[in-house]
Design an enzyme around this catalytic site. Structure first.
Site, short mmCIF file in Angstrom:
data_model
loop_
_atom_site.label_atom_id
_atom_site.label_comp_id
_atom_site.label_asym_id
_atom_site.label_seq_id
_atom_site.Cartn_x
_atom_site.Cartn_y
_atom_site.Cartn_z
CB SER A 92 -26.39 -30.81 35.28
OG SER A 92 -25.32 -32.30 35.35
CG ASP A 222 -21.25 -32.83 40.79
OD1 ASP A 222 -21.20 -33.62 41.04
OD2 ASP A 222 -21.39 -31.67 39.84
CG HIS A 251 -24.88 -32.62 39.62
ND1 HIS A 251 -23.69 -32.19 38.96
CD2 HIS A 251 -25.96 -32.47 39.06
CE1 HIS A 251 -24.46 -32.36 37.34
NE2 HIS A 251 -25.12 -32.58 38.49
#
Length: 271
Positions: A92, A222, A251
């Site tokens: 991320s 996601d 995610h």
């Protein structure tokens, strides 16, 4: 480790072998990588996972909560430990950190790169990036941070981050609690500033400098960092990259799909 501007960076250093550095997501810390760190260290690698400035057990400076500082902190950690032939993985926001590291510091010490549910090339919707998320999404995160930061983190973890808002999802209270705890360890100002850093930084030119074997992993469900504007767009900018799409994955796949990710990362490192 203390950076050149006096920020203390906490890190874990597990195992022996080729070094692997893991950069975490927002608003988490190195603990979010523990399944992968444990697996890789058990399989012949030296795994270093640090808490980004302002997060976890690192100090909480008022300034410098931006991608350039994050990347420079990473560079100083790699230099302090004299890591060479290192594999860098970013989850991320951490994917932005390692992309900016390559953009600013090159790949002289790097052997391989990995982007896991990562934010590059650009999260924000712009005229040049119509597939991104509107600024209102990130303004909402900022407003939630000011209004009730603890509730915001619980809502993210119990909803879209792990896909627990999907019909039939098997909800893990443990995953929710871990996310919340890590989030609350982050500095309020640091986590607030980091929203701008991960959403508005354009990593397009950084990705064009990726000249090492690259693994891109993204879930096609996601809800935090949509795959089309992120994983698939990054794969187009890094033509030699291997893109692995996890069908139905959210995610937070480092937890929900941890064994699959463990296996994919290990195979990539050994390949």
């Amino acid at each position: 480790m203390t950076t050149r501007d006096g920020v203390e960076i906490h890190y874990k250093d597990w195992g022996r072998g080729q070094p692997v550095v893991l950069s975490h997501g927002w608003p988490l810390n190195a603990d979010s990588w523990e399944a992968q760190a444990f697996h890789l260290a058990n399989n012949g690698f030296r795994v270093i996972a640090h808490d980004r400035r302002g997060h976890g057990r690192s100090s909480q400076p008022w300034d410098g909560n931006d991608m350039d500082h994050y990347a420079d902190d990473l560079a100083q950690l790699i230099e302090a430990l004299d890591l060479r032939n290192v594999a860098l993985f970013g989850f991320s926001t951490g994917g932005g950190e390692i992309a900016r590291y390559v953009g600013r510091h090159g790949t002289r010490r790097v052997a391989k790169l990995g982007l896991i549910s990562a934010v590059p090339p650009l999260m924000l919707k712009t005229a040049a990036n119509p597939g991104g998320l509107p600024i209102e999404v990130f303004d909402g995160l900022r407003a939630g941070s000011i209004a009730d930061r603890s509730k915001l983190y619980r809502d993210i973890a119990s909803g879209p981050f792990f896909g627990f808002n999907r019909p039939g999802a098997q909800v893990s209270q443990g995953m929710i609690d871990s996310f919340w705890l890590q989030g609350m360890m982050a500095g309020h100002k640091n986590a607030y500033d980091s929203i701008k850093a991960f959403s508005e930084t354009d990593f397009t030119e950084d990705l064009k400098k990726f000249d090492k074997p690259t693994l891109i992993v993204h879930g096609d469900d996601d809800q935090i960092v949509p795959i089309d504007a992120a994983g698939r767009a990054s794969a187009r900018l890094v033509p030699h990259a291997t893109l692995k799409v996890y069908a139905g994955a959210p995610h937070g796949l480092a937890d929900t799909h941890k064994q699959r990710l463990n296996d994919d990362m290990l195979a990539f490192l050994r390949g």
